[in-house]
Design a protein around this motif. Structure first.
Motif, PDB file in Angstrom:
ATOM      1  N   GLN A 140      27.108   0.213 -11.038  1.00  0.00           N
ATOM      2  CA  GLN A 140      25.769  -0.302 -11.311  1.00  0.00           C
ATOM      3  C   GLN A 140      25.340  -1.309 -10.251  1.00  0.00           C
ATOM      4  O   GLN A 140      24.199  -1.301  -9.786  1.00  0.00           O
ATOM      5  N   LYS A 141      26.274  -2.189  -9.861  1.00  0.00           N
ATOM      6  CA  LYS A 141      25.940  -3.239  -8.896  1.00  0.00           C
ATOM      7  C   LYS A 141      25.835  -2.701  -7.478  1.00  0.00           C
ATOM      8  O   LYS A 141      25.075  -3.230  -6.660  1.00  0.00           O
ATOM      9  N   LEU A 198      35.936  -6.490 -12.132  1.00  0.00           N
ATOM     10  CA  LEU A 198      34.911  -5.831 -12.929  1.00  0.00           C
ATOM     11  C   LEU A 198      35.402  -4.439 -13.308  1.00  0.00           C
ATOM     12  O   LEU A 198      36.299  -3.896 -12.660  1.00  0.00           O
ATOM     13  N   ASP A 208      32.442   1.048 -14.079  1.00  0.00           N
ATOM     14  CA  ASP A 208      31.028   1.329 -14.363  1.00  0.00           C
ATOM     15  C   ASP A 208      30.143   0.185 -13.892  1.00  0.00           C
ATOM     16  O   ASP A 208      29.039   0.407 -13.367  1.00  0.00           O
ATOM     17  N   LYS A 209      30.618  -1.040 -14.070  1.00  0.00           N
ATOM     18  CA  LYS A 209      29.836  -2.201 -13.640  1.00  0.00           C
ATOM     19  C   LYS A 209      29.705  -2.226 -12.120  1.00  0.00           C
ATOM     20  O   LYS A 209      28.643  -2.557 -11.580  1.00  0.00           O
TER      21      LYS A 209
END
Length: 573
Positions: free
Chosen positions: A185-186, A178, A181-182
C-alpha cells in the motif's frame, strides 16, 4: 585565530619552502583566516588556498587547489577542489605549534596530489566513489540488498517520495517492521532492476560535479567490464527482456579496502529500450545516490557481527537489567530475540529502566519489542506478555529451539526451575544476571549443558543451613533488602541504572562469547561496587565481597558444587 597570530604563522612559513609566495587573503568573512601560496609538486608550482577555521589550531586546515586543472580530477580532490589529505579521527594536534601543523598538512596534501598524478592512488577512487557520486546526484534510493560478487536481479519498491531496492517485498517489510500488505500500500510501484557487479581492480574516474553528466555511451564504456561478466541468460534477463520506458540500475564497484561502493542511474527511454541494449543509446540517464541500509553494511559499522544475526535468543525478564541486555544484544547483531515478561511498565521504574516512562502502563515485553523495532531495522523481536511458566505451558516457548536462554528475572526460585529446564532437559546454554542491593556489585553466570557448574550450584551446600543461600552473594545471608515506596505492591531492590547497565554489559559479553563458541564452560563473573551506603544502612557484607576482583576473575570457573542435584555428578572438565 586573530589576524596578528596569522601574520606570525605567515612569517614562520616563509623561513622554508613549504609554502612559497605566501600571503594573507583579505576580506575573509568571520573569524576565518585564509592564506594563499604555492607548493611544488613533481617540479610544478601549484597555487593553493589554506583556510583556517576559528577552531584552528585545534583543527586541521582546509586546503583547496586554486589552479592546476590537471590535478582536479585526481583521487581525494573533492568538491570545490578541496584536497582530502587526512582524516581527523585519532589525530592529536599540538596547538602550541600552529605553523608545524600547517607544514605537516601541506606535506600530506602534496603527497596525495603527487601520488594521484603518478596513478599510485587511483584505487582510492573506488573507496571514495560514493562521495563523488553524491556530488552529482539529486535523488536517491535506499538499498536493502547485501551485495554479492556476482550481478543479480533485484526489485525497486517506490512511491513518490521513497524508493527501496530489495530482493523481495518481504525484505522491505522486515526492514520497516510492517506486514507485506501494508508495504504494498505504501509503495505501490514495483519495478525490475539489477545490481551490476564490476570486477575487482576496476578503476573508474567519477563524473565531475561541475560538468554535464555522462551520456549512455560513456556509462556503457565505464560499466562494460561488468557487462562482459554476464552470461547469455543474465544478459537476456537483465537487459534484452527488460525493456521499459523508465527504470533504475545499480552498480557495485569493489573497494580495495573491502566491500563495495554502490552507485545508481535512472533512465528514461522514449522507445522503451534498455540503455544497454543495441537500441538504447537514445535513453536519458541521471545519477542516483544509493543510501546504504543493507544489513551487511550498517551492522558492522555499529560494531555488530553479522554472524550473530542467525542466532536465536530467549530473554526472560525485561526489567532494569533485561532492558539493557535486550538493547545491547540487538546492537551486537542478535536479530532474533524473544522477550518474555508478565510485568507492566510503572512510573516508579522511570529512572532505572532503559525505556523511561514512554510506555507507562503497558506490558514490558511488548514495550521492549516496539522500542527495539523503532530503533533498529532488521530486528525480529517476539514479545510474550506472560510469565515464563505460562509461556511454556501454553506452548509459546520451547527452550530447545533457542541457541541461548538468558534470565534477568532476579527471582531465584523461578531461575532454579529455568536452570533445570535448560541445562538438564533442553540441553541449551543459559545465562543468569542479577544486581546486588545498594550498588555493592552484580553477577553473570553462564551454565552449559553437560558441564559441571550451573545456577543451582549457588544454592547447593552440604550444610543444610546454607542450602538456600546464594554462595556468590556479596551481601551476607539472612538479610532483607526490599524497599517499599507505597506499600507491598511497590516493593523493589534498591539499586541504580548504572548498576543495572554494568551488570547487563557483563551479561551481554558473556552471551556473545557463548553464541560464538568462544566460551564453552560454565562461568561466574562478578563486579564489585562501593559498599559505603550498604554499610551505612547497617547491612552486613559476605566473606566473598572481601575477595579482590582479580581473584574473583581467576576463580570464575570454580563455582560448581558437588552437592548440586543438577550437575553435581557430572565430571569436572
Amino acid at each position: 585565530m586573530q589576524k596578528h597570530e596569522a601574520l606570525i604563522i605567515l612569517d614562520l612559513l616563509k623561513t622554508d619552502d613549504s609554502l612559497q609566495e605566501s600571503e594573507l587573503v583579505p576580506n575573509v568573512e568571520g573569524n576565518t583566516i585564509a592564506i594563499s601560496g604555492k607548493v611544488s609538486i613533481e617540479g610544478h608550482k601549484i597555487k593553493i588556498l589554506l583556510v583556517l577555521d576559528p577552531d584552528f589550531p585545534r583543527s586541521l586546515p582546509y586546503i583547496f587547489l586554486q589552479n592546476g586543472s590537471e590535478y582536479e580530477d585526481l583521487p581525494h580532490v573533492l568538491k570545490e577542489n578541496m584536497v582530502c589529505y587526512q582524516t581527523t579521527e585519532g589525530i592529536i594536534l599540538d596547538e602550541k605549534q600552529p605553523a608545524e601543523i600547517i607544514r605537516w598538512a601541506i606535506q600530506k596534501a602534496v603527497i596525495v596530489l603527487a601520488d594521484g598524478k603518478k596513478g599510485a592512488n587511483w584505487g582510492d577512487y573506488a573507496d571514495e566513489f560514493e562521495v563523488y557520486w553524491g556530488y552529482v546526484s539529486s535523488s536517491s534510493i535506499i538499498n536493502l540488498v547485501n551485495t554479492t560478487a556476482k550481478s543479480h536481479e533485484v526489485k525497486l519498491f517506490k512511491n513518490g517520495q521513497k524508493s527501496y531496492l530489495a530482493q523481495s517485498v518481504g525484505d522491505v517489510a522486515r526492514y520497516l517492521h510492517l506486514d507485506i500488505d501494508k508495504v504494498r500500500q505504501k509503495f505501490p510501484i514495483e519495478e525490475r532492476s539489477a545490481i551490476f557487479v564490476l570486477p575487482v581492480g576496476t578503476v573508474i574516474r567519477p563524473p565531475r560535479f561541475d560538468q554535464p553528466f555522462w551520456l549512455v555511451d560513456e556509462l556503457k564504456r565505464v560499466i562494460q567490464p561488468a557487462l562482459d561478466t554476464l552470461s547469455v541468460k543474465q544478459y537476456k534477463q537483465y537487459i534484452k527482456l527488460n525493456n521499459s520506458m523508465s527504470g533504475t540500475m545499480v552498480f557495485a564497484l569493489p573497494r580495495p579496502s573491502g566491500g563495495f561502493s554502490l552507485f545508481g542511474v535512472s533512465y528514461v527511454s522514449p522507445e522503451g529500450n534498455h540503455p544497454f541494449s543495441e537500441r538504447g543509446n537514445s535513453a536519458k540517464i541521471q545519477p542516483i545516490k544509493v543510501l546504504r541500509e543493507e544489513a551487511s553494511y550498517i551492522l558492522p559499522r555499529g560494531g555488530s557481527k553479522t554472524a550473530h544475526s542467525s542466532k536465536r535468543v530467549l530473554l526472560v525478564g525485561s526489567g532494569a537489567v533485561g532492558g539493557y541486555v535486550a538493547h545491547e544484544l540487538v546492537r551486537a547483531g542478535v536479530m532474533n530475540l524473544t522477550v518474555v515478561d508478565s510485568d507492566k511498565m510503572s512510573l516508579e521504574n522511570t529512572f532505572r529502566h532503559v525505556l523511561g516512562n514512554a510506555y507507562q502502563g503497558r506490558p514490558k515485553a511488548s514495550s521492549m519489542r516496539d522500542e527495539l523495532n523503532r530503533k533498529f531495522p532488521y530486528a525480529d523481536i517476539v514479545a510474550i506478555d506472560t510469565s515464563i511458566e505460562q509461556a511454556v505451558n501454553d506452548g509459546l516457548v520451547r527452550f530447545s529451539t533457542f541457541d541461548l536462554v538468558i534470565s534477568a528475572l532476579g527471582k531465584p526460585t523461578t531461575e532454579i526451575w529455568l536452570n533445570e529446564q535448560a541445562v538438564k532437559y533442553a540441553k541449551v546454554p543459559i545465562l543468569f544476571g542479577w544486581v546486588e542491593p545498594l550498588g555493592i556489585g552484580g553477577h553473570a553466570l553462564l551454565a552449559q549443558p553437560g558441564i559441571k557448574g550451573c545456577f543451582k550450584c549457588l544454592y547447593s551446600s552440604i550444610d543444610p543451613e546454607d542450602a538456600m543461600a546464594n554462595r556468590a552473594a556479596f551481601a551476607g545471608k539472612n538479610q532483607w533488602f526490599g524497599k517499599s515506596l507505597s506499600g507491598c505492591g511497590q516493593l523493589h531492590t534498591p539499586y541504580g541504572s548504572l548498576d543495572a547497565s554494568r551488570t547487563a554489559n557483563l551479561m551481554t559479553q558473556l552471551a556473545l562469547d557463548s553464541l560464538t563458541g568462544k566460551e564453552t564452560k560454565g562461568m561466574l563473573l562478578s563486579w564489585k561496587g562501593d559498599s559505603a551506603e550498604f554499610l551505612k544502612q547497617k547491612y552486613v557484607l559476605s566473606e566473598r565481597f572481601k575477595t579482590s576482583e582479580e581473584q574473583l576473575y581467576h576463580t570464575r570457573y570454580l563455582f560448581a558444587s558437588s552437592a548440586c542435584p543438577i550437575c553435581g555428578r557430572l565430571p569436572n572438565i
